[in-house]
Design a protein around this motif. Sequence first.
Motif, PDB file in Angstrom:
ATOM      1  N   THR A   2      94.276  86.480 -18.306  1.00  0.00           N
ATOM      2  CA  THR A   2      95.097  87.331 -19.157  1.00  0.00           C
ATOM      3  C   THR A   2      95.362  86.601 -20.468  1.00  0.00           C
ATOM      4  N   SER A  50      89.136  86.054 -28.642  1.00  0.00           N
ATOM      5  CA  SER A  50      89.072  87.345 -27.968  1.00  0.00           C
ATOM      6  C   SER A  50      88.589  88.401 -28.944  1.00  0.00           C
ATOM      7  N   ASP A  54      90.329  93.704 -26.367  1.00  0.00           N
ATOM      8  CA  ASP A  54      89.884  93.147 -25.096  1.00  0.00           C
ATOM      9  C   ASP A  54      91.039  92.423 -24.435  1.00  0.00           C
ATOM     10  N   GLU A  55      91.101  92.471 -23.123  1.00  0.00           N
ATOM     11  CA  GLU A  55      92.181  91.845 -22.373  1.00  0.00           C
ATOM     12  C   GLU A  55      91.834  90.430 -21.921  1.00  0.00           C
ATOM     13  N   GLN A  56      90.658  89.940 -22.311  1.00  0.00           N
ATOM     14  CA  GLN A  56      90.221  88.630 -21.840  1.00  0.00           C
ATOM     15  C   GLN A  56      89.834  87.744 -23.015  1.00  0.00           C
TER      16      GLN A  56
END
Length: 83
Positions: A2, A50, A54-56
């Motif tokens: 995360t 990132s 995007d969440e990663q």
Amino acid sequence: MTIEHPTCLLYLLTVGRDKELVLRVHGTELSIEQLNAWMTEETVHPLTVSRFGDEQTSTLLLNFRHVVGARLAPYSETRTGSF
């Protein structure tokens, strides 16, 4: 993994490109002095970055030998990254 909020935006102009690459950098407070040293020494340096939306995060190895211009900007939700 995360992501936490990016620490800054890094704008890079590389050899052979006419547009800047915009990277959202995480976890590292960058300075103009660091960028200058990496470009002068032509080092390869890992950065955690990132993509917009995007969440990663991922680790990007940058070869500063090919960077001809770099600038930093504070991170803002209204700016987007191109990576």
